[in-house]
Every structure is written in structure tokens, then in C-alpha cells.
Motif scaffolding. Structure first.
Motif, PDB file in Angstrom:
ATOM      1  N   UNK A 105      13.682  63.245  29.516  1.00  0.00           N
ATOM      2  CA  UNK A 105      14.266  62.561  28.563  1.00  0.00           C
ATOM      3  C   UNK A 105      14.991  61.298  29.245  1.00  0.00           C
ATOM      4  N   UNK A 106      14.189  60.546  30.467  1.00  0.00           N
ATOM      5  CA  UNK A 106      14.627  59.330  30.969  1.00  0.00           C
ATOM      6  C   UNK A 106      15.863  59.543  31.849  1.00  0.00           C
ATOM      7  N   UNK A 107      16.145  60.634  32.247  1.00  0.00           N
ATOM      8  CA  UNK A 107      17.456  60.850  33.279  1.00  0.00           C
ATOM      9  C   UNK A 107      16.726  61.113  34.661  1.00  0.00           C
ATOM     10  N   UNK A 108      17.363  60.750  35.589  1.00  0.00           N
ATOM     11  CA  UNK A 108      17.083  61.332  36.859  1.00  0.00           C
ATOM     12  C   UNK A 108      18.338  61.632  37.666  1.00  0.00           C
ATOM     13  N   UNK A 109      18.278  62.254  38.877  1.00  0.00           N
ATOM     14  CA  UNK A 109      19.832  62.754  39.343  1.00  0.00           C
ATOM     15  C   UNK A 109      19.310  62.769  40.937  1.00  0.00           C
ATOM     16  N   UNK A 110      20.461  62.868  41.658  1.00  0.00           N
ATOM     17  CA  UNK A 110      20.629  63.129  43.276  1.00  0.00           C
ATOM     18  C   UNK A 110      21.846  64.074  43.519  1.00  0.00           C
ATOM     19  N   UNK A 111      21.608  65.080  44.281  1.00  0.00           N
ATOM     20  CA  UNK A 111      22.544  65.843  44.803  1.00  0.00           C
ATOM     21  C   UNK A 111      22.516  66.074  46.426  1.00  0.00           C
ATOM     22  N   UNK A 112      23.167  65.659  47.131  1.00  0.00           N
ATOM     23  CA  UNK A 112      23.108  65.332  48.603  1.00  0.00           C
ATOM     24  C   UNK A 112      24.244  65.628  49.246  1.00  0.00           C
ATOM     25  N   UNK A 113      24.411  66.440  50.414  1.00  0.00           N
ATOM     26  CA  UNK A 113      25.571  66.813  51.075  1.00  0.00           C
ATOM     27  C   UNK A 113      25.134  66.766  52.677  1.00  0.00           C
ATOM     28  N   UNK A 114      26.391  66.482  53.478  1.00  0.00           N
ATOM     29  CA  UNK A 114      26.031  66.432  54.847  1.00  0.00           C
ATOM     30  C   UNK A 114      26.843  67.199  55.585  1.00  0.00           C
ATOM     31  N   UNK A 115      26.192  67.895  56.665  1.00  0.00           N
ATOM     32  CA  UNK A 115      26.724  68.911  57.289  1.00  0.00           C
ATOM     33  C   UNK A 115      27.738  68.517  58.419  1.00  0.00           C
ATOM     34  N   UNK A 116      27.567  67.006  58.573  1.00  0.00           N
ATOM     35  CA  UNK A 116      28.397  66.190  59.565  1.00  0.00           C
ATOM     36  C   UNK A 116      29.581  65.425  59.124  1.00  0.00           C
ATOM     37  N   UNK A 117      29.877  65.582  57.989  1.00  0.00           N
ATOM     38  CA  UNK A 117      31.262  64.809  57.445  1.00  0.00           C
ATOM     39  C   UNK A 117      32.537  65.260  57.852  1.00  0.00           C
ATOM     40  N   UNK A 118      33.375  64.466  57.764  1.00  0.00           N
ATOM     41  CA  UNK A 118      34.795  64.843  58.296  1.00  0.00           C
ATOM     42  C   UNK A 118      35.861  64.830  57.409  1.00  0.00           C
ATOM     43  N   UNK A 119      35.459  64.628  55.842  1.00  0.00           N
ATOM     44  CA  UNK A 119      36.415  64.393  54.665  1.00  0.00           C
ATOM     45  C   UNK A 119      37.655  65.477  54.919  1.00  0.00           C
ATOM     46  N   UNK A 120      38.716  65.181  54.792  1.00  0.00           N
ATOM     47  CA  UNK A 120      39.751  65.955  54.560  1.00  0.00           C
ATOM     48  C   UNK A 120      40.146  67.201  55.737  1.00  0.00           C
ATOM     49  N   UNK A 121      39.503  67.099  56.818  1.00  0.00           N
ATOM     50  CA  UNK A 121      39.625  68.044  57.777  1.00  0.00           C
ATOM     51  C   UNK A 121      40.031  67.537  59.447  1.00  0.00           C
ATOM     52  N   UNK A 122      40.183  67.850  60.200  1.00  0.00           N
ATOM     53  CA  UNK A 122      40.579  67.504  61.804  1.00  0.00           C
ATOM     54  C   UNK A 122      39.494  66.443  61.778  1.00  0.00           C
ATOM     55  N   UNK A 123      39.985  65.600  62.573  1.00  0.00           N
ATOM     56  CA  UNK A 123      38.996  64.437  62.747  1.00  0.00           C
ATOM     57  C   UNK A 123      38.084  64.493  64.059  1.00  0.00           C
ATOM     58  N   UNK A 124      38.372  65.824  64.807  1.00  0.00           N
ATOM     59  CA  UNK A 124      37.441  66.091  65.730  1.00  0.00           C
ATOM     60  C   UNK A 124      36.373  67.422  65.383  1.00  0.00           C
ATOM     61  N   UNK A 125      36.585  67.785  64.097  1.00  0.00           N
ATOM     62  CA  UNK A 125      35.770  68.659  63.432  1.00  0.00           C
ATOM     63  C   UNK A 125      34.677  68.101  62.230  1.00  0.00           C
ATOM     64  N   UNK A 126      33.665  68.702  61.848  1.00  0.00           N
ATOM     65  CA  UNK A 126      32.995  68.330  60.904  1.00  0.00           C
ATOM     66  C   UNK A 126      32.730  69.334  59.733  1.00  0.00           C
ATOM     67  N   UNK A 127      32.238  69.168  58.668  1.00  0.00           N
ATOM     68  CA  UNK A 127      32.297  70.198  57.576  1.00  0.00           C
ATOM     69  C   UNK A 127      30.950  69.737  56.713  1.00  0.00           C
ATOM     70  N   UNK A 128      30.760  70.610  55.740  1.00  0.00           N
ATOM     71  CA  UNK A 128      29.773  70.140  54.878  1.00  0.00           C
ATOM     72  C   UNK A 128      30.460  69.646  53.408  1.00  0.00           C
ATOM     73  N   UNK A 129      30.046  68.482  53.163  1.00  0.00           N
ATOM     74  CA  UNK A 129      30.662  67.999  51.835  1.00  0.00           C
ATOM     75  C   UNK A 129      29.614  66.934  51.186  1.00  0.00           C
ATOM     76  N   UNK A 130      30.020  66.289  49.944  1.00  0.00           N
ATOM     77  CA  UNK A 130      29.180  65.680  49.179  1.00  0.00           C
ATOM     78  C   UNK A 130      28.744  64.136  49.903  1.00  0.00           C
TER      79      UNK A 130
END
Length: 470
Positions: free
Chosen positions: A157-182
Motif C-alpha cells: 500500500x506504498x508505506x515503508x517503515x523503520x524501527x531502530x534502537x541503540x544499546x549505547x544510548x544514554x537518554x534519561x540515565x546517568x551520563x556514565x551509563x548507557x541503555x537501550x533506546x530508540x
């Protein structure tokens, strides 16, 4: 036993066929006794030959069956049982496991799983070229720079998509730690090539280097002005396309446009910082694509514009650093009050066979706003920056030398600029899929040079990276 029985039946059928052929009524009437005996002898000889061939085939099949049984073809395993005093081993039948496979849950006609891993070794004045020295200095380290997994798909139906996440993001947590986020999470409607509609989270269309996919960068890290001024990933909606796709198919890539509206306060957020939005636009022009000196060549030009009205607490340097500290080092610029900012940039990319030349210039005006009688708490400033990068393949498609010169003027103090020169080698084991990179970066600070006694104003770092895409 079954194989032997089948062979016996085959032999009997063959003998019967031969005998019947030898003693047909017409043949009895037309042939003498000697002729009949001669035919019978030939038939027996053929039968013996065929029987020998069948015996050899039986032997081969028996050997194959024995080999299969010895490698687990008997579908049994050894089980150890104990009554508390002795142990007994016995063979027990096992159930055959059914194969495991993945199929789309929806009506997608294409579904692709992928990702990549980047591992760094950083030694010396780590990330000094990003303004991290003095108060914000980092130590030597091994670093898992990115570890991403993504899923892309297309619908009829002419739609495409992408879902990606990174195990090395640091959004919303300690600056010295990483977490999985989009990272990239979006839906794109592409029925009309001249006007795609995209919604979700991805990189706002601003800055050539920022928009280049991470695995294809010619240097290990992006330049400081790119990280300090470009908006990076945002949540919003965008229309984009190639206006000449159907009007002028031979030049469909001549012009590409992007126009988006975003929250403006970064990725992976559930609220907007106010009732205003960030407006971003980009134009890309491909005026030349052909051959120069017999080499495939192209020239690509780009220009960007951005406007946003932000409230207190918004980080306006979401990728890297922009705020000048007391010792000349840099930190992320989180607004102490409301602002309105306008930014623009221009870029060019020339490719001639093994040679690439890329340049980009950025300019931004950050003006404070008084909201409900509350002053912004900072003076207006105008950051700017640029970089020039050259690359050349010493060995075609295998070994590439690169050099980059960059500068950022944060515009908050007199002589607060940071400059860097990067030299490096890229070795492509299997294109960008498996790549080894090495960079040497020399950095100097105008702020520290103009203020003796604060600390060193010259910095050096070595960075190495191993990259693997899957």
C-alpha cells in the motif's frame, strides 16, 4: 531387508521380461532352435550384468544408512538413570525438532533485519576536539560507540517503515551509563515520489555530515560544529521528495527537498517543551553527475534553515557541546531561560573517482526571550563553525587516506574558538560492512591561548575503530 526384497523383485521382473521377449509366438515360428538358444544366452548374460549393478547399489545404500545412523540419524540419545547406587545408560527416542523461522505478522511484502557494531579505542586527550578538556576531560578508554539493531519493511500500500534502537544510548540515565533506546522510528508514505510524507522520530533535515549514516563517515567522529549546531533526531512530521521524478525522469535526482515540523526538544521524549515547534527545511541540488578524466564524478550542493522557540531547560546542542565553561572547555548548552534561535548552513560535496572533497559552514543566532516577565538569564550569542574534509583511495576501494580541518566559534566570549586537524586511514575489509579506521586528532583552544595560566591549549588524541554491519 527392505532393500534386498526390492532388488529380488526387480530381478524377477527383469528375468520375466527377457524370457517373454525371447519366446514370443512370432519369434518361435520364425526362428530355429539354435537362434532361440543364442537369444536366451544373451538374455541371461544381460540379467547377470544387471544383477551385479543392483548388488553394488544395495551395498552403497547400506553404507549410506549406516553413516546416517552413526551421526544421529537414528533419532535417539543416551539417557543416564540412577537408583542411588548405580548408574544405567540407555538409548531413548527423541522427538525431531521443527525448524524455527520468522514471518511478517502483518501484510508486509518485505521485512529486513539489520544493524551494526562500532568499537573504539581512544587514547591521549580523549575527545578534546569536542571541547572535553580541563573541567570536562575524559580518560583513556575502550568504548562501545554504537550497537544498533534495526528492522525495516515495505507494504504493498506504498508505506515503508523503520524501527531502530541503540544499546549505547544514554537518554534519561546517568551520563556514565548507557541503555537501550530508540533512534529512528518512523512511517513513510511514498506513493508520490514528489511528495513523501514521513512521521515519527529521525534526524531533522539539517546538515550534510549529520545526515550521513554513521557507518559511512570518512572520519571516526563527526565534526564539533556539526554536533554543536545541528538539531539531530527529533519527533515530528515531514514532507519530502524529488520534484523531477516524473516531469524529467533523466534528471530525477537533480533536486530533493525536505520540510519538517518537530517538537524541537530532542528524541525519546513524551512532551513538547512548549506550544511552539521547530521548523526545518533543506534543499539538495545535484547539478553534475557524469565523468571527469574518465572517472565517475558528481557535485552535490545543499542548504538548510531552522527556526525554533524553546523554553527553559531545553538542550540546544543535543549531539555535542556548545556552552563555554570558565576554563574554555565545552558542555551541552541547556537553556537557563527561553530563547528563539535561527540557524542556517550550506554544504558541497565533490567526488572525482577515488577523490572526495566535502565542506560545510554553519551559522546560528540564539536570542533570549522574556516569558511572563521572566528574563532569559543569558546574553544573545551567535555560534558558527565550518569544516573541510578530503579523502583519497590509495588502494582502490580498500585503503583510504583522509584529512579534516574544522573550527567552532561558540560566540559567548572573545576568542573562544576551538580548532582541530584530523588525519586518518580507513581500511575497507568488505566495504563499510567490515571496516577498520584510525585517526590522529590535534586540537587547540583560542580561549586558553589568550588566557595563559588556565592550562594547556594544545591537545592530541589517537582513535581507532572496528566496525561490523550485519
Amino acid at each position: 531387508m527392505c532393500i534386498d526384497t526390492c532388488i529380488s523383485k526387480a530381478a524377477c521382473i527383469s528375468l520375466a521380461a527377457v524370457v517373454m521377449a525371447a519366446f514370443q509366438p512370432g519369434a518361435v515360428q520364425a526362428a530355429s532352435d539354435s537362434e532361440r538358444l543364442e537369444k536366451l544366452e544373451k538374455a541371461v548374460e544381460q540379467l547377470q550384468k544387471r544383477n551385479t549393478e543392483l548388488e553394488q547399489e544395495v551395498h552403497r545404500l547400506k553404507s549410506s544408512t549406516a553413516s546416517t545412523s552413526s551421526t544421529g540419524g537414528d533419532r535417539t540419545k543416551t539417557k543416564v538413570a540412577s537408583d542411588g547406587k548405580t548408574y544405567v545408560e540407555k538409548n531413548v527416542a527423541t522427538e525431531e525438532k521443527t525448524p524455527v523461522f520468522v514471518v511478517p505478522a502483518g501484510p508486509e511484502f518485505r521485512l529486513t533485519l539489520g544493524g551494526y557494531i562500532q568499537v573504539n579505542f581512544e587514547d591521549g586527550d580523549v575527545s578534546a576536539f569536542e571541547g572535553r578538556f580541563g573541567l570536562t576531560a575524559l580518560k583513556d578508554r575502550f568504548r562501545l560507540r554504537r550497537a544498533r539493531i534495526n528492522l525495516t519493511g515495505d507494504f504493498a500500500e506504498q508505506f515503508d517503515f523503520k524501527v531502530e534502537g541503540d544499546f549505547e544510548n544514554s537518554d534519561g540515565i546517568s551520563s556514565n551509563r548507557t541503555d537501550f533506546s530508540g533512534t529512528d522510528i518512523f512511517i513513510n508514505w511514498h506513493a508520490i515520489p514528489e511528495a513523501n510524507i514521513k512521521a515519527g522520530q529521525w534526524k531533522a533535515p539539517f546538515g550534510l555530515e549529520q545526515l550521513m549514516p554513521d557507518p559511512t563517515l570518512l572520519t571516526i567522529e563527526r565534526s564539533l560544529p556539526t554536533g554543536a549546531i545541528t538539531p539531530e533526531r527529533q519527533i515530528g512530521v515531514q514532507i519530502w521528495g524529488k520534484p523531477f521524478t516524473n516531469l524529467w525522469p533523466q534528471q530525477k535526482d537533480l533536486l530533493t527537498y525536505y520540510a519538517g515540523i518537530f517538537n524541537g526538544n530532542g528524541r525519546n521524549t513524551t512532551v513538547n517543551d512548549n506550544n511552539n515547534f521547530m521548523y526545518v527545511g533543506r534543499l539538495e541540488l545535484l547539478p553534475f553527475k557524469g565523468k571527469i578524466f574518465g572517472q565517475a564524478s558528481s557535485l552535490k550542493l545543499g542548504a538548510d534553515i531552522l527556526n525554533s522557540r524553546d523554553d527553559k531547560g531545553t538542550n540546544i546542542s543535543q549531539s555535542l557541546n556548545l556552552l563555554v565553561n570558565a576554563d574554555g572547555s565545552l558542555s551541552p548548552f541547556t537553556l537557563p531561560g527561553a530563547d528563539e534561535r535561527t540557524a542556517w548552513s550550506v554544504d558541497a560535496w565533490l567526488n572525482i573517482g577515488p577523490f572526495d572533497l566535502i565542506g560545510e559552514y554553519f551559522q546560528e543566532d540564539v536570542d533570549g526571550r522574556t516569558v511572563s516577565g521572566v528574563a532569559p538569564g543569558f546574553a544573545n550569542f551567535e555560534p558558527s563553525g565550518w569544516y573541510v574534509l578530503g579523502g583519497y583511495y590509495l588502494i582502490p576501494k580498500k585503503l583510504q587516506a583522509v584529512v579534516k580541518w574544522e573550527a567552532l566559534n561558540p560566540g559567548q566570549f572573545g576568542n573562544d574558538g576551538i580548532h582541530s586537524i584530523t588525519g586518518g586511514l580507513n581500511y575497507y575489509i568488505h566495504g563499510d560492512s567490515i571496516k577498520v579506521m584510525a585517526n590522529y586528532v590535534h586540537t587547540w583552544s583560542d580561549f586558553r591561548e589568550a588566557r595563559p595560566g588556565i592550562g594547556d591549549d594544545q591537545f592530541d588524541e589517537v582513535i581507532m575503530r572496528l566496525q561490523l554491519m550485519f
